[in-house]
Design an enzyme around this catalytic site. Structure first.
Site, PDB file in Angstrom:
ATOM      1  N   ARG A  85     -38.907  21.612  88.468  1.00  0.00           N
ATOM      2  CA  ARG A  85     -37.867  20.871  89.182  1.00  0.00           C
ATOM      3  C   ARG A  85     -37.017  20.071  88.194  1.00  0.00           C
ATOM      4  O   ARG A  85     -37.519  19.534  87.211  1.00  0.00           O
ATOM      5  CB  ARG A  85     -38.482  19.920  90.215  1.00  0.00           C
ATOM      6  CG  ARG A  85     -39.003  20.628  91.466  1.00  0.00           C
ATOM      7  CD  ARG A  85     -39.529  19.649  92.507  1.00  0.00           C
ATOM      8  NE  ARG A  85     -40.704  18.964  92.010  1.00  0.00           N
ATOM      9  CZ  ARG A  85     -40.716  17.739  91.505  1.00  0.00           C
ATOM     10  NH1 ARG A  85     -39.602  17.028  91.460  1.00  0.00           N
ATOM     11  NH2 ARG A  85     -41.834  17.207  91.073  1.00  0.00           N
ATOM     12  N   TYR A 224     -36.213  28.564  90.289  1.00  0.00           N
ATOM     13  CA  TYR A 224     -37.638  28.240  90.236  1.00  0.00           C
ATOM     14  C   TYR A 224     -38.071  27.185  91.257  1.00  0.00           C
ATOM     15  O   TYR A 224     -37.414  26.147  91.415  1.00  0.00           O
ATOM     16  CB  TYR A 224     -38.011  27.747  88.830  1.00  0.00           C
ATOM     17  CG  TYR A 224     -39.504  27.775  88.569  1.00  0.00           C
ATOM     18  CD1 TYR A 224     -40.167  28.994  88.416  1.00  0.00           C
ATOM     19  CD2 TYR A 224     -40.258  26.611  88.506  1.00  0.00           C
ATOM     20  CE1 TYR A 224     -41.536  29.032  88.189  1.00  0.00           C
ATOM     21  CE2 TYR A 224     -41.628  26.638  88.276  1.00  0.00           C
ATOM     22  CZ  TYR A 224     -42.265  27.858  88.118  1.00  0.00           C
ATOM     23  OH  TYR A 224     -43.618  27.901  87.900  1.00  0.00           O
ATOM     24  N   LYS A 233     -39.332  21.258  99.094  1.00  0.00           N
ATOM     25  CA  LYS A 233     -39.026  19.849  98.852  1.00  0.00           C
ATOM     26  C   LYS A 233     -37.672  19.436  99.436  1.00  0.00           C
ATOM     27  O   LYS A 233     -37.525  18.348  99.976  1.00  0.00           O
ATOM     28  CB  LYS A 233     -39.089  19.539  97.354  1.00  0.00           C
ATOM     29  CG  LYS A 233     -40.471  19.788  96.739  1.00  0.00           C
ATOM     30  CD  LYS A 233     -41.504  18.943  97.413  1.00  0.00           C
ATOM     31  CE  LYS A 233     -42.953  19.284  97.161  1.00  0.00           C
ATOM     32  NZ  LYS A 233     -43.435  19.462  95.823  1.00  0.00           N
ATOM     33  N   HIS A 253     -45.369  13.718 101.016  1.00  0.00           N
ATOM     34  CA  HIS A 253     -45.867  14.627  99.979  1.00  0.00           C
ATOM     35  C   HIS A 253     -47.397  14.556  99.981  1.00  0.00           C
ATOM     36  O   HIS A 253     -48.006  13.994  99.080  1.00  0.00           O
ATOM     37  CB  HIS A 253     -45.289  14.174  98.632  1.00  0.00           C
ATOM     38  CG  HIS A 253     -45.459  15.146  97.512  1.00  0.00           C
ATOM     39  ND1 HIS A 253     -45.420  14.759  96.192  1.00  0.00           N
ATOM     40  CD2 HIS A 253     -45.636  16.499  97.498  1.00  0.00           C
ATOM     41  CE1 HIS A 253     -45.589  15.817  95.407  1.00  0.00           C
ATOM     42  NE2 HIS A 253     -45.721  16.882  96.179  1.00  0.00           N
ATOM     43  N   SER A 275     -46.763  15.123  91.906  1.00  0.00           N
ATOM     44  CA  SER A 275     -46.808  16.522  91.501  1.00  0.00           C
ATOM     45  C   SER A 275     -47.798  16.716  90.364  1.00  0.00           C
ATOM     46  O   SER A 275     -47.824  15.942  89.406  1.00  0.00           O
ATOM     47  CB  SER A 275     -45.418  16.971  91.055  1.00  0.00           C
ATOM     48  OG  SER A 275     -44.503  16.746  92.107  1.00  0.00           O
ATOM     49  N   CYS A 277     -51.005  16.317  90.344  1.00  0.00           N
ATOM     50  CA  CYS A 277     -52.019  15.262  90.252  1.00  0.00           C
ATOM     51  C   CYS A 277     -53.189  15.498  91.202  1.00  0.00           C
ATOM     52  O   CYS A 277     -53.939  14.571  91.498  1.00  0.00           O
ATOM     53  CB  CYS A 277     -51.389  13.896  90.492  1.00  0.00           C
ATOM     54  SG  CYS A 277     -50.290  13.408  89.143  1.00  0.00           S
ATOM     55  N   ASP A 300     -49.608  20.312 100.234  1.00  0.00           N
ATOM     56  CA  ASP A 300     -48.450  19.695  99.567  1.00  0.00           C
ATOM     57  C   ASP A 300     -47.618  18.784 100.467  1.00  0.00           C
ATOM     58  O   ASP A 300     -47.116  17.774 100.003  1.00  0.00           O
ATOM     59  CB  ASP A 300     -47.550  20.782  98.970  1.00  0.00           C
ATOM     60  CG  ASP A 300     -46.609  20.256  97.890  1.00  0.00           C
ATOM     61  OD1 ASP A 300     -47.098  19.575  96.966  1.00  0.00           O
ATOM     62  OD2 ASP A 300     -45.395  20.505  97.972  1.00  0.00           O
ATOM     63  N   ARG A 393     -47.277  28.794  88.135  1.00  0.00           N
ATOM     64  CA  ARG A 393     -47.743  28.637  89.522  1.00  0.00           C
ATOM     65  C   ARG A 393     -48.162  29.961  90.146  1.00  0.00           C
ATOM     66  O   ARG A 393     -47.684  31.026  89.759  1.00  0.00           O
ATOM     67  CB  ARG A 393     -46.607  28.049  90.368  1.00  0.00           C
ATOM     68  CG  ARG A 393     -46.170  26.654  89.865  1.00  0.00           C
ATOM     69  CD  ARG A 393     -46.133  25.640  90.917  1.00  0.00           C
ATOM     70  NE  ARG A 393     -45.957  24.297  90.364  1.00  0.00           N
ATOM     71  CZ  ARG A 393     -46.351  23.198  90.976  1.00  0.00           C
ATOM     72  NH1 ARG A 393     -46.931  23.271  92.152  1.00  0.00           N
ATOM     73  NH2 ARG A 393     -46.158  22.016  90.430  1.00  0.00           N
TER      74      ARG A 393
HETATM   75  P1  GTP Z   1     -48.076  19.944  93.014  1.00  0.00           P
HETATM   76  O1  GTP Z   1     -48.252  21.300  93.561  1.00  0.00           O
HETATM   77  O2  GTP Z   1     -47.219  19.880  91.796  1.00  0.00           O
HETATM   78  O3  GTP Z   1     -47.602  18.954  94.038  1.00  0.00           O
HETATM   79  O4  GTP Z   1     -49.512  19.468  92.416  1.00  0.00           O
HETATM   80  P2  GTP Z   1     -50.899  19.049  93.100  1.00  0.00           P
HETATM   81  O5  GTP Z   1     -50.868  17.593  93.428  1.00  0.00           O
HETATM   82  O6  GTP Z   1     -51.256  19.975  94.181  1.00  0.00           O
HETATM   83  O7  GTP Z   1     -51.919  19.185  91.870  1.00  0.00           O
HETATM   84  P3  GTP Z   1     -53.088  20.252  91.613  1.00  0.00           P
HETATM   85  O8  GTP Z   1     -54.205  20.124  92.599  1.00  0.00           O
HETATM   86  O9  GTP Z   1     -52.478  21.581  91.444  1.00  0.00           O
HETATM   87  O10 GTP Z   1     -53.650  19.746  90.221  1.00  0.00           O
HETATM   88  C1  GTP Z   1     -52.827  19.622  89.077  1.00  0.00           C
HETATM   89  C2  GTP Z   1     -53.666  19.560  87.832  1.00  0.00           C
HETATM   90  O11 GTP Z   1     -54.587  18.477  87.890  1.00  0.00           O
HETATM   91  C3  GTP Z   1     -54.490  20.827  87.629  1.00  0.00           C
HETATM   92  O12 GTP Z   1     -54.445  21.186  86.276  1.00  0.00           O
HETATM   93  C4  GTP Z   1     -55.872  20.408  88.013  1.00  0.00           C
HETATM   94  O13 GTP Z   1     -56.860  21.137  87.346  1.00  0.00           O
HETATM   95  C5  GTP Z   1     -55.913  18.914  87.656  1.00  0.00           C
HETATM   96  N1  GTP Z   1     -56.842  18.171  88.546  1.00  0.00           N
HETATM   97  C6  GTP Z   1     -56.898  18.245  89.896  1.00  0.00           C
HETATM   98  N2  GTP Z   1     -57.895  17.475  90.395  1.00  0.00           N
HETATM   99  C7  GTP Z   1     -58.480  16.889  89.329  1.00  0.00           C
HETATM  100  C8  GTP Z   1     -59.579  15.978  89.183  1.00  0.00           C
HETATM  101  O14 GTP Z   1     -60.224  15.547  90.139  1.00  0.00           O
HETATM  102  N3  GTP Z   1     -59.874  15.569  87.905  1.00  0.00           N
HETATM  103  C9  GTP Z   1     -59.171  16.021  86.823  1.00  0.00           C
HETATM  104  N4  GTP Z   1     -59.522  15.581  85.622  1.00  0.00           N
HETATM  105  N5  GTP Z   1     -58.154  16.902  86.927  1.00  0.00           N
HETATM  106  C10 GTP Z   1     -57.806  17.313  88.148  1.00  0.00           C
HETATM  107  C1  SPV Z   2     -44.123  19.682  93.102  1.00  0.00           C
HETATM  108  O1  SPV Z   2     -43.479  19.616  92.049  1.00  0.00           O
HETATM  109  O2  SPV Z   2     -44.541  18.662  93.709  1.00  0.00           O
HETATM  110  C2  SPV Z   2     -44.460  21.005  93.671  1.00  0.00           C
HETATM  111  C3  SPV Z   2     -43.847  22.186  93.072  1.00  0.00           C
HETATM  112  O3  SPV Z   2     -45.189  21.068  94.649  1.00  0.00           O
HETATM  113  S1  SPV Z   2     -42.196  22.417  93.584  1.00  0.00           S
HETATM  114  O4  SPV Z   2     -42.191  23.370  94.687  1.00  0.00           O
HETATM  115  O5  SPV Z   2     -41.464  22.961  92.453  1.00  0.00           O
HETATM  116  O6  SPV Z   2     -41.634  21.162  94.051  1.00  0.00           O
HETATM  117 MN    MN Z   3     -45.900  19.008  95.306  1.00  0.00          MN
END
Ligand code: GTP
Ligand code: SPV
Ligand code: MN
Length: 612
Positions: A85, A224, A233, A253, A275, A277, A300, A393
């Site tokens: 983004r 993308y 979003k 979110h 994002s 996290c 999400d 992704r």
């Molecule tokens: P968006 O799709 O961008 O909104 O991200 P999201 O909030 O869904 O994050 P996601 O669950 O994909 O995790 C993002 C990164 O954080 C990945 O590399 C995970 O492996 C890492 N991660 C997720 N949960 C944990 C956790 O409990 N501990 C640690 N150390 N890393 C974590």
């Molecule tokens: C984020 O960035 O929080 C995502 C990926 O979930 S995107 O669809 O690019 O916003």
């Molecule tokens: Mn997201």
């Protein structure tokens, strides 16, 4: 209808008559076609045959590589300049600048429309214009949330088919006059006659524009993720947050999960983390503690409305998962691995194995001996760069999720009993803190901070305020958004409101920099404590920032974490918090006059408790 100067291919349905009698939709499509001058127009019907034909076309064009090792799944790589983004190119074009607030980029809507028209002029030359009728949420919702995306990217079409409900059934439900959000997208890469295409056409000039009053979206230059899949979003957060403010609900979110205790008690929990996290990971959690079960409703976005019983009900407007690949593995998120193995996925910017599968950092402990990296180069474990882009992704139908809750199909949604806010902070923020009440919880959300990640273009690892994990997604003034949260609580029966908690899986040991908390499946222990707080059975100690687990109240049975490490993870360090206060003050100063007085009172209370 627009003059179409080429004979249609087998795939493309060139319409001289439109497959709808929705006058506003016809007028808009005709206007956009006249402006962008595509060679062909294709109204998406959403049939499996059409979807497959588009996939085949993407393979033929060299954009997609079909994977031998996963059913009907595809690998692709974006242009290296188009990987996340673009927050600095994202605009909220409200009529008054103040309504975009201090956290959004703003431009006068009239001026922006001129810029966008100039960019769109002729931008689809040599390409197909796709018209994608879509609905965010269920088609049989009380008020279906319609949109129509126009795009010249077949990658966007196949991704939208996964992420949202699309096609003829939506077009039919639109009827002749239902409201829809017009979502205009062009990659901005017209083709001259005879000009060869590239695998990932895009434009260096990028604009992601929301017009909040007229509920319109215009995007240019990027193909993308959230820049281009406009139902996500742009619609479900930036535009929907404005609708939610006007109509008294919340567009957030947040993941949505169903948690069942060993006794069979069910709680629905929503959680907002910025994002990259941890939302997808928590939504698909496999708890390590015996007898606890998580099922997924969303990973999400959550739309939350009050039900007739006074409780807050959440639905997931999406129909697919667009998850961060790196870090997703059998030991961290086995349910995501099962989901992608089930097929029908598109992988973008990950590495390709020699036997036609995908790989990324964190999938397996050991990397394969040879890969093709996301930039198409040979890669070995000795390579200095990661094989996959950090914001690479997977795009997968949510139906693939092996623990999808059956309530996912209920357009009424599920009653939320707890909301978690969380961020990625090396210091200061304890593993879990319970708020005193809704207003205090709103304060926690409004002051949420996190280190920036690769999900957006720009520096990574910089601590910034990311209120409710919505900084890049609030479609209006952030101060008004905080007031909306306060109002939601004020108007509700406080006994029925979700309880708000603040979590941090990412605190580090100051000595060696390692994570203090193992995270992933072990986060189920924190969910257990949350539920026991709701039930009034777990003990907590009061601190200046809220209630944290009393010693012994967090279930650490069988957990491989030392007592000292656990203490550090849970600690509320007054010195760290004294250093945090000026940052919160600075943040509210930035929000300015619109900062709700109640939040300033919360800050005063925090200062007083810290002896400041
Ligand atoms: P968006 O799709 O961008 O909104 O991200 P999201 O909030 O869904 O994050 P996601 O669950 O994909 O995790 C993002 C990164 O954080 C990945 O590399 C995970 O492996 C890492 N991660 C997720 N949960 C944990 C956790 O409990 N501990 C640690 N150390 N890393 C974590
Ligand atoms: C984020 O960035 O929080 C995502 C990926 O979930 S995107 O669809 O690019 O916003
Ligand atoms: Mn997201």
């Amino acid at each position: 209808m627009t003059a179409l100067d080429e004979t249609p291919t087998e795939l493309d349905t060139v319409t001289t008559t439109h497959p709808t009698s929705h006058a506003k939709l016809i007028a808009w499509v005709d206007e956009m076609a006249a402006l962008t001058t595509p060679d062909r127009i294709h109204w998406i019907t959403g049939t499996p045959e059409e979807h497959q034909a588009l996939l085949d076309e993407l393979v033929a064009a060299g954009t997609f590589t079909k994977l031998d090792k996963k059913p009907n799944s595809y690998w692709c790589a974006s242009d290296p300049t188009d990987v996340a983004r673009v927050e600095d190119r994202t605009f909220i074009c409200s009529v008054d600048e103040e309504d975009a607030g201090p956290t959004n980029n703003w431009m006068d809507p009239g001026e922006m429309r001129v810029i966008m028209r100039d960019l769109y002029r002729g931008s689809m030359k040599g390409r197909t214009m796709y018209v994608i009728p879509f609905v965010m949420g269920h088609l049989d919702a009380e008020k279906p949330m319609f949109g129509v995306e126009i795009t010249d990217s077949p990658y966007v079409v196949v991704s939208m088919n996964v992420m949202a409900r699309t096609g003829t059934k939506v077009l039919e439900a639109l009827g002749t006059d239902a409201d829809f959000v017009p979502a205009m997208h062009s990659i901005g890469a017209p083709l001259e006659p005879g000009q060869a295409d590239v695998a990932w056409p895009c434009n260096d000039t990028k604009y992601i524009v929301q017009f909040p009053e007229s509920r319109e979206i215009q995007s240019f230059g990027s193909g993308y993720g959230g820049n281009a899949l406009l139902g996500k979003k742009c619609y479900s957060l930036r535009i929907a947050s404005v609708m939610a403010r006007d109509e008294g609900w919340l567009a957030e979110h947040m993941l949505i999960l169903k948690l069942t205790s060993p006794q069979g008690t069910v709680n629905y929990i929503a959680a907002a983390f910025p994002s990259a996290c941890g939302k997808t990971n928590l939504a698909m959690l496999e708890p390590t503690i015996p007898g606890w079960k998580v099922e997924t409703l969303g990973d999400d976005i959550a739309w939350m409305r009050f039900g007739k019983d006074g409780r807050l009900y959440a639905t997931n407007p999406e129909n697919g998962l667009f998850g961060v690949a790196p870090g997703t593995g059998w030991d961290t998120n086995p349910n995501a691995m099962r989901a992608i193995d089930a097929g029908g996925s598109v992988f973008t910017n990950v590495a390709l194995t020699d036997d036609g599968d995908v790989w990324w950092e964190g999938m397996t402990p050991e990397a394969p001996a040879h890969l093709t990296d996301w930039k198409g180069r040979d890669w070995t474990p000795d390579s200095t760069e990661p094989s996959s882009h950090p914001n690479s992704r997977f795009c997968t139908p949510i139906r693939n999720c092996p623990i999808l809750a059956e309530e996912y199909d209920d357009p009424q949604g599920v009653p939320i009993s707890a909301i978690l806010f969380g961020g990625r902070r090396k210091t200061t923020i304890p593993l879990v803190t319970e708020s005193r009440d809704w207003t205090h919880g709103t304060f926690m959300g409004a002051t949420l901070s996190s280190e920036t990640t690769a999900a957006a273009v720009g520096a990574v690892g910089v601590v910034r305020r990311d209120p409710m994990a919505m900084l890049p997604f609030i479609g209006y003034n952030a101060g008004d958004y905080f007031q909306h949260w306060i109002n939601v609580g004020k108007d509700a029966d406080s006994t029925k409101l979700p309880k708000i908690f603040y979590v941090n899986w990412f605190r580090r040991d100051a000595e060696d920099g390692s994570f203090l908390w193992p995270g992933f499946g072990e986060n189920g222990r924190v969910l257990k404590w949350v539920v026991e707080r709701l039930e009034g059975t777990a003990a907590a100690v009061e601190t200046p920032i809220g209630h944290v687990p009393a010693p012994g109240s967090l279930d650490v049975d069988g957990l491989d974490v030392s007592a000292e490490q656990l203490e550090k993870a849970l600690a509320v360090d007054p010195e760290e918090w004294k250093a945090e206060v000026p940052l919160i003050q600075e943040w509210f100063d930035k929000i300015g006059d619109k900062t709700p007085t109640t939040l300033l009172t919360e800050l005063d209370g925090l200062k007083a408790r810290l002896g400041l």
